[in-house]
Design an enzyme around this catalytic site. Sequence first.
Site, PDB file in Angstrom:
ATOM      1  N   SER A   1       0.819  -1.212   0.000  1.00  0.00           N
ATOM      2  CA  SER A   1       0.000   0.000   0.000  1.00  0.00           C
ATOM      3  C   SER A   1       0.847   1.253   0.000  1.00  0.00           C
ATOM      4  CB  SER A   1      -0.854   0.042   1.268  1.00  0.00           C
ATOM      5  OG  SER A   1      -1.668  -1.072   1.360  1.00  0.00           O
TER       6      SER A   1
ATOM      7  N   HIS B   1      -1.418  -2.717  -7.090  1.00  0.00           N
ATOM      8  CA  HIS B   1      -2.058  -2.372  -5.812  1.00  0.00           C
ATOM      9  C   HIS B   1      -3.579  -2.441  -5.919  1.00  0.00           C
ATOM     10  CE1 HIS B   1      -3.033   0.825  -2.587  1.00  0.00           C
ATOM     11  NE2 HIS B   1      -2.976  -0.370  -2.045  1.00  0.00           N
TER      12      HIS B   1
ATOM     13  N   GLU C   1      -4.115   0.309  -8.730  1.00  0.00           N
ATOM     14  CA  GLU C   1      -3.010   1.218  -9.062  1.00  0.00           C
ATOM     15  C   GLU C   1      -1.834   0.385  -9.561  1.00  0.00           C
ATOM     16  OE1 GLU C   1      -2.880   5.077  -6.216  1.00  0.00           O
ATOM     17  OE2 GLU C   1      -2.638   3.203  -5.165  1.00  0.00           O
TER      18      GLU C   1
ATOM     19  N   ASN D   1      -3.763   6.070  -1.189  1.00  0.00           N
ATOM     20  CA  ASN D   1      -3.448   6.116   0.239  1.00  0.00           C
ATOM     21  C   ASN D   1      -2.732   7.394   0.663  1.00  0.00           C
ATOM     22  OD1 ASN D   1      -4.717   3.754   0.980  1.00  0.00           O
ATOM     23  ND2 ASN D   1      -2.979   2.498   0.353  1.00  0.00           N
TER      24      ASN D   1
HETATM   25  P1  NAD Z   1      -3.433  -9.421   6.436  1.00  0.00           P
HETATM   26  O1  NAD Z   1      -2.860  -9.129   7.772  1.00  0.00           O
HETATM   27  O2  NAD Z   1      -4.899  -9.703   6.310  1.00  0.00           O
HETATM   28  O3  NAD Z   1      -2.672 -10.661   5.741  1.00  0.00           O
HETATM   29  C1  NAD Z   1      -1.297 -10.758   5.647  1.00  0.00           C
HETATM   30  C2  NAD Z   1      -0.948 -12.221   5.410  1.00  0.00           C
HETATM   31  O4  NAD Z   1       0.468 -12.297   5.146  1.00  0.00           O
HETATM   32  C3  NAD Z   1      -1.233 -13.129   6.603  1.00  0.00           C
HETATM   33  O5  NAD Z   1      -2.019 -14.240   6.188  1.00  0.00           O
HETATM   34  C4  NAD Z   1       0.168 -13.579   7.039  1.00  0.00           C
HETATM   35  O6  NAD Z   1       0.207 -14.895   7.551  1.00  0.00           O
HETATM   36  C5  NAD Z   1       0.919 -13.496   5.728  1.00  0.00           C
HETATM   37  N1  NAD Z   1       2.365 -13.468   5.926  1.00  0.00           N
HETATM   38  C6  NAD Z   1       3.086 -12.731   6.819  1.00  0.00           C
HETATM   39  N2  NAD Z   1       4.400 -13.030   6.723  1.00  0.00           N
HETATM   40  C7  NAD Z   1       4.499 -13.966   5.734  1.00  0.00           C
HETATM   41  C8  NAD Z   1       5.597 -14.669   5.178  1.00  0.00           C
HETATM   42  N3  NAD Z   1       6.830 -14.478   5.606  1.00  0.00           N
HETATM   43  N4  NAD Z   1       5.352 -15.551   4.193  1.00  0.00           N
HETATM   44  C9  NAD Z   1       4.087 -15.755   3.730  1.00  0.00           C
HETATM   45  N5  NAD Z   1       3.002 -15.100   4.220  1.00  0.00           N
HETATM   46  C10 NAD Z   1       3.213 -14.234   5.225  1.00  0.00           C
HETATM   47  O7  NAD Z   1      -3.006  -8.178   5.511  1.00  0.00           O
HETATM   48  P2  NAD Z   1      -3.764  -7.581   4.217  1.00  0.00           P
HETATM   49  O8  NAD Z   1      -4.727  -6.542   4.654  1.00  0.00           O
HETATM   50  O9  NAD Z   1      -4.214  -8.717   3.370  1.00  0.00           O
HETATM   51  O10 NAD Z   1      -2.556  -6.796   3.512  1.00  0.00           O
HETATM   52  C11 NAD Z   1      -1.599  -7.480   2.730  1.00  0.00           C
HETATM   53  C12 NAD Z   1      -0.871  -6.481   1.844  1.00  0.00           C
HETATM   54  O11 NAD Z   1      -1.850  -5.803   1.022  1.00  0.00           O
HETATM   55  C13 NAD Z   1      -0.103  -5.401   2.581  1.00  0.00           C
HETATM   56  O12 NAD Z   1       1.041  -5.072   1.855  1.00  0.00           O
HETATM   57  C14 NAD Z   1      -1.099  -4.243   2.596  1.00  0.00           C
HETATM   58  O13 NAD Z   1      -0.477  -2.983   2.702  1.00  0.00           O
HETATM   59  C15 NAD Z   1      -1.728  -4.404   1.220  1.00  0.00           C
HETATM   60  N6  NAD Z   1      -3.056  -3.800   1.070  1.00  0.00           N
HETATM   61  C16 NAD Z   1      -3.948  -3.837   2.104  1.00  0.00           C
HETATM   62  C17 NAD Z   1      -5.193  -3.224   1.953  1.00  0.00           C
HETATM   63  C18 NAD Z   1      -6.198  -3.233   3.081  1.00  0.00           C
HETATM   64  O14 NAD Z   1      -7.171  -2.448   3.027  1.00  0.00           O
HETATM   65  N7  NAD Z   1      -6.042  -4.077   4.079  1.00  0.00           N
HETATM   66  C19 NAD Z   1      -5.525  -2.606   0.747  1.00  0.00           C
HETATM   67  C20 NAD Z   1      -4.591  -2.624  -0.311  1.00  0.00           C
HETATM   68  C21 NAD Z   1      -3.354  -3.220  -0.127  1.00  0.00           C
END
Ligand code: NAD
Length: 293
Positions: free
Chosen positions: A121, A142, A154, A192
């Site tokens: 993000s 993204h 994005e 963001n």
């Molecule tokens: P989340 O916390 O729901 O999920 C993250 C996952 O990553 C978990 O299942 C965790 O076990 C896994 N993980 C952590 N370390 C790991 C590793 N070493 N190997 C494999 N898997 C691993 O987070 P999310 O909300 O799904 O966000 C994930 C990404 O997407 C981030 O970079 C976040 O910035 C981005 N993002 C999030 C949003 C949002 O609104 N939440 C929106 C756009 C982008």
Amino acid sequence: MSTVLKTIGIVGAGQMGCGIAQVSALAGYKVNIYDLSQERIESALATINGNLARQVSAAKMTDDERKAALSLISGSADVNDLAPMDLVIEAATEDESVKRKIYTLVCPVLKPDAILATNTSSLSITRLASATDRPERFMGIHFMNPVPVMKLVELVRGIATEEATFKMARDYVSSLDKTVTVAEDFPAFIVNRILLPMINEAIYTLYEGVGTVDAIDTAMKLGANHPMGPLQLADFIGLDTCLSIMQVLHEGLSDSKYRPCPLLVKYVEAGWLGRKSGRGFYDYRGEVPVPTR
Ligand code: NAD
């Protein structure tokens, strides 16, 4: 479906990983999800099945379409299962050191011509690319949350991203029936960069006692016509993700206007991460969400 990419690997079976898997399978791609444990994979597959089943109940898809999509998704805690994938999208925790470790593990497994993308993000695509063996085949894709609902993606090039990589990513995103917007590689890109300071300001408004959780969310829903209040949205995004993005803006742009609100820090330190942990600015453990302030 893209004419070049057929198989999609996803690292991270959280809320974004599940959403990306779901929309990719519905578009006909074969998907493999990798996460740290088999339990996380099982829970992700159950989440995706639940989402698709809701769509069937709402008559938005047939049960055969649900079954077809599910049959295209597999997952495991074995990184080697990513080896045949044409495009791997890393959607793991928003923490640069976590992402760097993942690239060290994943890159040696991938085909030399596979594309690696990150759903970060906020983090620098160019800096993340330097932790891979393929900066020219690395970029930001993204997605927005919830992935099946939000139309925008994005696309962000790093300094070394090749045009062919960008075109393949753009074709993949278009094949999901989503709209692309291109952002330059600056902290938090476009959405963001604008959204998170607004959410952070809403948390300051709460912190300084200007309004309660309910007052702030009602004010922005009815006074600014936002579909969700900013604190409800923060819980939905995940407070750890919100804090990481504010830290990246604060450090990356060296401007005090991006200082993360201390109350946001406190919630994250408490493990109150929003919906995903059951409690944030609202408590989700009962029948209806109840404000925690
Ligand atoms: P989340 O916390 O729901 O999920 C993250 C996952 O990553 C978990 O299942 C965790 O076990 C896994 N993980 C952590 N370390 C790991 C590793 N070493 N190997 C494999 N898997 C691993 O987070 P999310 O909300 O799904 O966000 C994930 C990404 O997407 C981030 O970079 C976040 O910035 C981005 N993002 C999030 C949003 C949002 O609104 N939440 C929106 C756009 C982008």
